[in-house]
Design an enzyme around this catalytic site. Structure first.
Site, PDB file in Angstrom:
ATOM      1  N   LYS A 259       0.850  -1.193   0.000  1.00  0.00           N
ATOM      2  CA  LYS A 259       0.000   0.000   0.000  1.00  0.00           C
ATOM      3  C   LYS A 259       0.883   1.240   0.000  1.00  0.00           C
ATOM      4  O   LYS A 259       1.749   1.389   0.865  1.00  0.00           O
ATOM      5  CB  LYS A 259      -0.908   0.004   1.229  1.00  0.00           C
ATOM      6  CG  LYS A 259      -1.736   1.280   1.389  1.00  0.00           C
ATOM      7  CD  LYS A 259      -2.488   1.298   2.716  1.00  0.00           C
ATOM      8  CE  LYS A 259      -3.184   2.642   2.947  1.00  0.00           C
ATOM      9  NZ  LYS A 259      -3.846   2.709   4.268  1.00  0.00           N
TER      10      LYS A 259
ATOM     11  N   ASP B 272      -2.761  10.613   3.187  1.00  0.00           N
ATOM     12  CA  ASP B 272      -4.146  10.177   3.343  1.00  0.00           C
ATOM     13  C   ASP B 272      -4.919  11.164   4.199  1.00  0.00           C
ATOM     14  O   ASP B 272      -4.850  11.138   5.427  1.00  0.00           O
ATOM     15  CB  ASP B 272      -4.203   8.786   3.975  1.00  0.00           C
ATOM     16  CG  ASP B 272      -5.637   8.284   4.114  1.00  0.00           C
ATOM     17  OD1 ASP B 272      -6.515   8.819   3.413  1.00  0.00           O
ATOM     18  OD2 ASP B 272      -5.861   7.362   4.917  1.00  0.00           O
TER      19      ASP B 272
ATOM     20  N   LYS C 149     -10.554  12.999   7.581  1.00  0.00           N
ATOM     21  CA  LYS C 149     -10.132  12.651   8.930  1.00  0.00           C
ATOM     22  C   LYS C 149     -10.221  13.868   9.857  1.00  0.00           C
ATOM     23  O   LYS C 149     -10.093  15.011   9.410  1.00  0.00           O
ATOM     24  CB  LYS C 149      -8.674  12.171   8.920  1.00  0.00           C
ATOM     25  CG  LYS C 149      -8.418  10.870   8.183  1.00  0.00           C
ATOM     26  CD  LYS C 149      -6.931  10.538   8.197  1.00  0.00           C
ATOM     27  CE  LYS C 149      -6.618   9.288   7.414  1.00  0.00           C
ATOM     28  NZ  LYS C 149      -7.080   8.062   8.085  1.00  0.00           N
TER      29      LYS C 149
ATOM     30  N   GLU D 175      -9.547   3.518   2.008  1.00  0.00           N
ATOM     31  CA  GLU D 175      -9.023   3.558   0.637  1.00  0.00           C
ATOM     32  C   GLU D 175      -7.888   2.575   0.389  1.00  0.00           C
ATOM     33  O   GLU D 175      -7.674   2.144  -0.745  1.00  0.00           O
ATOM     34  CB  GLU D 175      -8.555   4.978   0.296  1.00  0.00           C
ATOM     35  CG  GLU D 175      -7.135   5.349   0.708  1.00  0.00           C
ATOM     36  CD  GLU D 175      -6.865   5.259   2.209  1.00  0.00           C
ATOM     37  OE1 GLU D 175      -5.722   4.948   2.585  1.00  0.00           O
ATOM     38  OE2 GLU D 175      -7.796   5.498   3.003  1.00  0.00           O
TER      39      GLU D 175
ATOM     40  N   ARG E 295      -7.519  -0.522   1.109  1.00  0.00           N
ATOM     41  CA  ARG E 295      -7.977  -1.819   0.617  1.00  0.00           C
ATOM     42  C   ARG E 295      -8.377  -1.751  -0.861  1.00  0.00           C
ATOM     43  O   ARG E 295      -8.336  -2.754  -1.572  1.00  0.00           O
ATOM     44  CB  ARG E 295      -9.133  -2.321   1.473  1.00  0.00           C
ATOM     45  CG  ARG E 295     -10.388  -1.481   1.419  1.00  0.00           C
ATOM     46  CD  ARG E 295     -11.306  -1.708   2.611  1.00  0.00           C
ATOM     47  NE  ARG E 295     -10.711  -1.198   3.838  1.00  0.00           N
ATOM     48  CZ  ARG E 295     -11.276  -1.312   5.045  1.00  0.00           C
ATOM     49  NH1 ARG E 295     -12.439  -1.935   5.182  1.00  0.00           N
ATOM     50  NH2 ARG E 295     -10.688  -0.817   6.108  1.00  0.00           N
TER      51      ARG E 295
END
Length: 490
Positions: free
Chosen positions: A248, A253, A260, A332, A334
């Site tokens: 990954k 992020d 978040k 995201e 996954r």
């Protein structure tokens, strides 16, 4: 990369001319029990006078003798003086040294495994990330282990390669996300791979769309800096086992439109640690010419909110055709891994291992030092044995079949998470990933697969310990290298 020069020498450490000499001591009922060596017979009395206990990571510094090193450093190992304890102790001592350029290690051993662990710990402890420091502290630059063992017996080349691999991973993870975006990480991956004789291929946005990598494209579509997929291929002649590694690589992020909270967003530059670990492990295996075929898939994207970002309720088509409804854009990792797992499966490897900073639930369950390990029992056991051998703790977790029902979507094959109720998030993510692991050609048998969730262990936001300083840790690199070596052995 800050990796010290590593060497071995049969000469007495007292005559090394180094700035400092490192000794070790165990803890006993009567206090510290120094593993004394020639030229330092006076040290046990000094430790007793200072009240040293020899407990793990206890570091005592005393002035060196006239005409010798200016500093003698004695580090505690705790009750044991095995490879694991000495790796940690040497790393802790070196991490705490400043203003010392050259270090002579005078820890007596005739065991090659122990000698290698001491040097590895010292090299890991010497790491420092100084790219953004105006007045950086200088780490130890040269480490010599004084032993009768020669470099081949100790496996000096391996220690150097592994230490460099961990340092490369830390450098990448520590880099500011303004400077490390998907295209740049892809460039650095190609550069590192090419230097080790590893073939590399990069998919840009157009190529990702053409080949149907809908997960990576969707996660990256909110950023002005587009996503990438990097395939690395190390295929030495005579290799009989093919290992696929999927990493990954979310270079930052924010959570996307499911944004978040402020505190949770800090540190999200580290969300590419899995991809960095895969890259570095493959480079190390190639440098060491380990006879195992390894293919790496680095799934790279920047997850940002914008007018073009993926939305909740959007339906994506993952590589291979499976559709996924996005319910949470912050789930995201996954999605990009799903693309990578399908692509890895298409090549029919003997085993697939993915590595990801995947879930906050991993931290809740196992904390910041133990990675979650899921997948097929036999491969999970093999990965765990490799992690135990190098001192990177993992803990096997279940993948309950009943959790798959929670990923039901009214409009797609799967949803990417379950909202509205408490779920075991680490396990649910693993169950989702398992759906994208392919089967053997002409069979319903799934390709052996294991999943490492390193969300906590990948970054040390607390106080330094052992050979681990603050910031990126390089988690999983040493495990993956050891795994490749053991698979090559058959």
């Amino acid at each position: 990369m800050t990796v010290p020069v590593l060497s071995v020498s049969p000469a007495p450490a007292a005559e090394s001319g180094a700035d400092a000499v490192l000794l070790a001591t165990t803890s006993g009922a009567d206090g510290a029990d120094v593993l004394a060596v020639e030229g330092f017979e006076w040290v046990p009395a000094a430790m007793t006078a200072l009240g040293a206990k020899g407990t793990a990571e206890e570091v005592v510094k005393v002035p060196g003798p006239e005409g010798g090193p200016r500093l003698v450093v004695v580090v505690g190992t705790g009750e044991a003086a095995d490879a694991a304890a000495l790796r940690l102790a040497a790393g802790s001592a070196v991490r705490q040294l400043t203003g010392v350029a050259t270090l002579a290690v005078a820890i007596p051993t005739d065991d090659p495994e122990v000698a290698a662990a001491i040097l590895e710990g010292a090299a890991l402890g010497a790491y420092a990330y100084t790219a953004y420091k105006a007045k950086p502290k200088t780490p130890v630059e040269d480490v010599t282990l004084h032993t009768a063992l020669d470099g081949d017996a100790v496996g000096l080349d391996r220690v150097r390669a592994v230490a460099a691999a961990v340092a490369r991973t830390k450098d990448l993870v520590n880099t500011s996300p303004a400077e490390l975006f998907p295209a740049r990480l892809a460039e650095l991956a190609v550069e590192a791979a090419s230097g080790a004789g590893v073939a590399a291929k990069v998919w840009d946005e157009a190529a990702l769309a053409a080949d149907g990598f809908g997960g990576i494209l969707a996660v990256g579509q909110g950023s002005s800096r587009g996503p990438r997929l990097v395939r690395l291929k190390y295929a030495p002649a005579g290799a009989s086992v093919h290992l696929a590694l999927v990493g990954k690589g979310i270079t930052f992020d924010s959570g996307g439109l499911s944004i978040k909270p402020m505190a949770s967003m800090v540190g999200m530059k580290t969300d590419m640690a899995g991809a960095a670990a895969v890259l570095s492990a493959i480079v190390a295996l190639a440098e060491l010419q380990v006879p195992v075929r390894v293919t790496g898939w680095l799934c790279l994207a920047e997850n940002l909110p914008s007018g073009t970002a993926v939305r909740p309720n959007d339906v994506l088509r993952i590589h291979g055709g499976t559709t996924v409804e996005v319910l949470n854009t912050d789930a995201e990792g996954r999605l990009v891994l799903a693309d990578g797992l399908v692509a890895a499966s298409e090549e029919q490897p003997d085993a697939i291992v993915d590595v990801a900073t995947l879930t906050g639930a991993q931290v809740v369950a196992l904390g910041h030092r133990i990675a979650g390990l899921m997948g097929d029992d036999e491969l999970v056991g093999t990965v765990r044995a490799a992690s135990d051998a190098v001192g990177e703790p993992t803990w096997p977790m279940p993948l309950p079949a009943d959790l798959l029902a929670l990923l039901k979507s009214d409009v797609a094959d799967l949803a990417n998470t379950k909202l509205g109720q408490t779920v075991p998030g680490m396990l649910l993510a693993g169950v989702f990933l398992r759906e994208f692991v392919g089967t053997r050609e002409g069979s319903e048998e799934r390709i052996p697969w294991a999943h490492l969730d390193i969300a906590g262990p990948s970054n040390n936001a607390g106080g330094p310990w052992g050979f681990t300083g603050s910031g990126a840790t390089g988690a999983a690199v040493r495990t993956l290298v050891k795994l490749g070596e053991r698979l090559a052995e058959g």
